[in-house]
Design a protein around this motif. Structure first.
Motif, PDB file in Angstrom:
ATOM      1  N   VAL A 146      31.926 -86.416  89.777  1.00 25.17           N
ATOM      2  CA  VAL A 146      30.630 -87.079  89.709  1.00 25.17           C
ATOM      3  C   VAL A 146      30.294 -87.360  88.257  1.00 25.17           C
ATOM      4  O   VAL A 146      30.754 -86.654  87.348  1.00 25.17           O
ATOM      5  N   MET A 147      29.470 -88.387  88.030  1.00 23.74           N
ATOM      6  CA  MET A 147      29.107 -88.731  86.662  1.00 23.74           C
ATOM      7  C   MET A 147      27.791 -89.500  86.667  1.00 23.74           C
ATOM      8  O   MET A 147      27.349 -90.005  87.704  1.00 23.74           O
ATOM      9  N   SER A 148      27.165 -89.583  85.497  1.00 25.20           N
ATOM     10  CA  SER A 148      25.918 -90.327  85.350  1.00 25.20           C
ATOM     11  C   SER A 148      25.696 -90.659  83.888  1.00 25.20           C
ATOM     12  O   SER A 148      26.173 -89.946  82.996  1.00 25.20           O
ATOM     13  N   PHE A 149      24.942 -91.739  83.655  1.00 27.09           N
ATOM     14  CA  PHE A 149      24.469 -92.009  82.304  1.00 27.09           C
ATOM     15  C   PHE A 149      23.449 -90.948  81.870  1.00 27.09           C
ATOM     16  O   PHE A 149      23.328 -90.646  80.689  1.00 27.09           O
ATOM     17  N   ASN A 150      22.702 -90.431  82.829  1.00 27.52           N
ATOM     18  CA  ASN A 150      21.605 -89.518  82.520  1.00 27.52           C
ATOM     19  C   ASN A 150      22.125 -88.087  82.365  1.00 27.52           C
ATOM     20  O   ASN A 150      22.588 -87.479  83.330  1.00 27.52           O
ATOM     21  N   PRO A 151      22.032 -87.504  81.162  1.00 30.44           N
ATOM     22  CA  PRO A 151      22.528 -86.143  80.966  1.00 30.44           C
ATOM     23  C   PRO A 151      21.819 -85.106  81.834  1.00 30.44           C
ATOM     24  O   PRO A 151      22.416 -84.105  82.232  1.00 30.44           O
ATOM     25  N   TYR A 152      20.531 -85.343  82.132  1.00 34.47           N
ATOM     26  CA  TYR A 152      19.804 -84.408  82.995  1.00 34.47           C
ATOM     27  C   TYR A 152      20.397 -84.399  84.400  1.00 34.47           C
ATOM     28  O   TYR A 152      20.436 -83.353  85.057  1.00 34.47           O
ATOM     29  N   SER A 153      20.843 -85.555  84.853  1.00 36.77           N
ATOM     30  CA  SER A 153      21.482 -85.637  86.163  1.00 36.77           C
ATOM     31  C   SER A 153      22.774 -84.831  86.186  1.00 36.77           C
ATOM     32  O   SER A 153      23.050 -84.088  87.144  1.00 36.77           O
ATOM     33  N   VAL A 154      23.579 -84.968  85.133  1.00 38.72           N
ATOM     34  CA  VAL A 154      24.840 -84.230  85.058  1.00 38.72           C
ATOM     35  C   VAL A 154      24.572 -82.730  85.021  1.00 38.72           C
ATOM     36  O   VAL A 154      25.249 -81.939  85.692  1.00 38.72           O
ATOM     37  N   ASP A 190      25.435 -90.938  70.465  1.00 41.06           N
ATOM     38  CA  ASP A 190      26.353 -89.958  69.897  1.00 41.06           C
ATOM     39  C   ASP A 190      26.741 -88.852  70.881  1.00 41.06           C
ATOM     40  O   ASP A 190      27.327 -87.835  70.478  1.00 41.06           O
ATOM     41  N   ILE A 191      26.387 -89.020  72.132  1.00 40.71           N
ATOM     42  CA  ILE A 191      26.802 -88.113  73.213  1.00 40.71           C
ATOM     43  C   ILE A 191      26.486 -86.664  72.858  1.00 40.71           C
ATOM     44  O   ILE A 191      27.353 -85.774  72.906  1.00 40.71           O
ATOM     45  N   PRO A 192      25.238 -86.364  72.505  1.00 40.81           N
ATOM     46  CA  PRO A 192      24.909 -85.009  72.037  1.00 40.81           C
ATOM     47  C   PRO A 192      24.836 -83.970  73.151  1.00 40.81           C
ATOM     48  O   PRO A 192      24.844 -82.765  72.862  1.00 40.81           O
ATOM     49  N   ASP A 193      24.762 -84.415  74.405  1.00 42.78           N
ATOM     50  CA  ASP A 193      24.532 -83.494  75.512  1.00 42.78           C
ATOM     51  C   ASP A 193      25.809 -83.090  76.235  1.00 42.78           C
ATOM     52  O   ASP A 193      25.741 -82.435  77.278  1.00 42.78           O
ATOM     53  N   PHE A 194      26.960 -83.464  75.705  1.00 46.64           N
ATOM     54  CA  PHE A 194      28.211 -83.232  76.420  1.00 46.64           C
ATOM     55  C   PHE A 194      28.385 -81.756  76.786  1.00 46.64           C
ATOM     56  O   PHE A 194      28.669 -81.414  77.936  1.00 46.64           O
ATOM     57  N   ASP A 195      28.218 -80.881  75.826  1.00 47.12           N
ATOM     58  CA  ASP A 195      28.404 -79.452  76.089  1.00 47.12           C
ATOM     59  C   ASP A 195      27.253 -78.868  76.902  1.00 47.12           C
ATOM     60  O   ASP A 195      27.469 -78.069  77.818  1.00 47.12           O
ATOM     61  N   ALA A 196      26.039 -79.272  76.575  1.00 41.94           N
ATOM     62  CA  ALA A 196      24.868 -78.690  77.230  1.00 41.94           C
ATOM     63  C   ALA A 196      24.844 -78.971  78.729  1.00 41.94           C
ATOM     64  O   ALA A 196      24.388 -78.137  79.513  1.00 41.94           O
ATOM     65  N   CYS A 197      25.311 -80.144  79.139  1.00 40.44           N
ATOM     66  CA  CYS A 197      25.295 -80.467  80.564  1.00 40.44           C
ATOM     67  C   CYS A 197      26.607 -80.094  81.251  1.00 40.44           C
ATOM     68  O   CYS A 197      26.830 -80.450  82.406  1.00 40.44           O
ATOM     69  N   LYS A 198      27.475 -79.392  80.536  1.00 39.86           N
ATOM     70  CA  LYS A 198      28.717 -78.859  81.092  1.00 39.86           C
ATOM     71  C   LYS A 198      29.606 -79.966  81.659  1.00 39.86           C
ATOM     72  O   LYS A 198      30.157 -79.855  82.751  1.00 39.86           O
ATOM     73  N   ALA A 199      29.725 -81.035  80.870  1.00 36.65           N
ATOM     74  CA  ALA A 199      30.569 -82.156  81.282  1.00 36.65           C
ATOM     75  C   ALA A 199      32.032 -81.846  81.013  1.00 36.65           C
ATOM     76  O   ALA A 199      32.368 -81.074  80.110  1.00 36.65           O
TER      77      ALA A 199
END
Length: 256
Positions: A146-154, A190-199
């Protein structure tokens, strides 16, 4: 632990909105397009929207008018109503539920599911579509992500379906192309949420693949998919910077 993508997502080209071709009666995100992708051995990318009764249906747009003869927001229709809305150029095809597509695919090929932003501004007002998606995926046996543009969704998906690999859809976020504040675009770029949303991966715009942040993630072992490739020439160029392609309008090359 963040689950990793199944290896098939890195080797089997992924048909954007399934293998659609309206000249053959296969609208985007339709059952016919899904079946065609399976027949050709391609992975499948689909989009999800939420209905008025909280169901996940396979449809790209927020409004019905481009893809059907109906008008208005899909969010105002129930899943039963959506099931009666015919897709244009679809030989009777209607809007499918996610559960129907899962029953069609049954693990035959990789299935990449994009959760469309329901907040309206890439913010935290999410949850019902992610919940409906997690419920539909419970017990699904096959390569799926699954994926999303929205980091909160991820991030919400990480809580609701922790065993399902998840990723961020990313791009250069030119404010001229997005109905978002310039500061929001600058932050997401800059994709700052990559780690925080556990992508576990990103799927990045083909025109921006050389971005240092994207290539640093790739160098760190993060799979980089890309969208949307529309010719063999674009595919060749993209594969210099990405691990796999999401394509439409031609038949992508299978791995040798």
């Amino acid at each position: 632990m963040t689950p990793r993508l199944h290896p098939d997502f890195l080797t089997i080209p992924i048909a954007h909105r399934a293998l659609h071709d309206v000249t053959e009666g296969r609208p985007e995100n339709s059952r016919a397009a899904v079946c065609a992708a399976i027949d050709h051995g391609y992975g499948i990318e689909i989009d999800l929207q939420l209905t008025a009764d909280g169901q996940a249906v396979v449809f790209h747009d927020y409004d019905l008018s481009r893809l059907t003869d109906a008008k208005g927001p899909l969010r105002q229709r129930t899943a039963a109503e959506a099931a009666g809305i015919r897709l244009k150029n679809g030989d009777g095809e209607t809007i499918p539920r996610l559960s129907e597509i899962l029953d069609l695919v049954r693990g035959a090929v990789p299935l990449l599911i994009e959760i469309k932003d329901q907040d309206g501004g890439m913010g935290p007002d999410v949850g019902p579509l992610e919940q409906a998606t997690a419920q539909a995926l419970a017990g699904y046996d096959g390569p799926v992500a699954v994926m999303s543009f929205n980091p909160y969704s991820v991030a919400r998906l990480a809580d609701l379906a922790p065993a399902v690999p998840r990723g961020l859809v990313t791009e250069g976020y030119d404010p001229a192309d997005w109905p978002l504040p310039a500061e929001t675009c600058a932050r997401l770029r800059d994709i700052p949420d990559f780690d925080a949303c556990k992508a576990a991966f990103v799927s990045h715009d083909k025109t921006d693949l050389a971005r240092p942040r994207v290539q640093q993630l790739r160098a760190d072992g993060v799979p980089v998919l890309c969208w949307t490739i529309r010719s063999p020439q674009e595919e060749t160029a993209a594969r210099e910077f990405a691990d796999n392609v999401t394509f439409e309008g031609y038949l992508a090359r299978h791995p040798s």
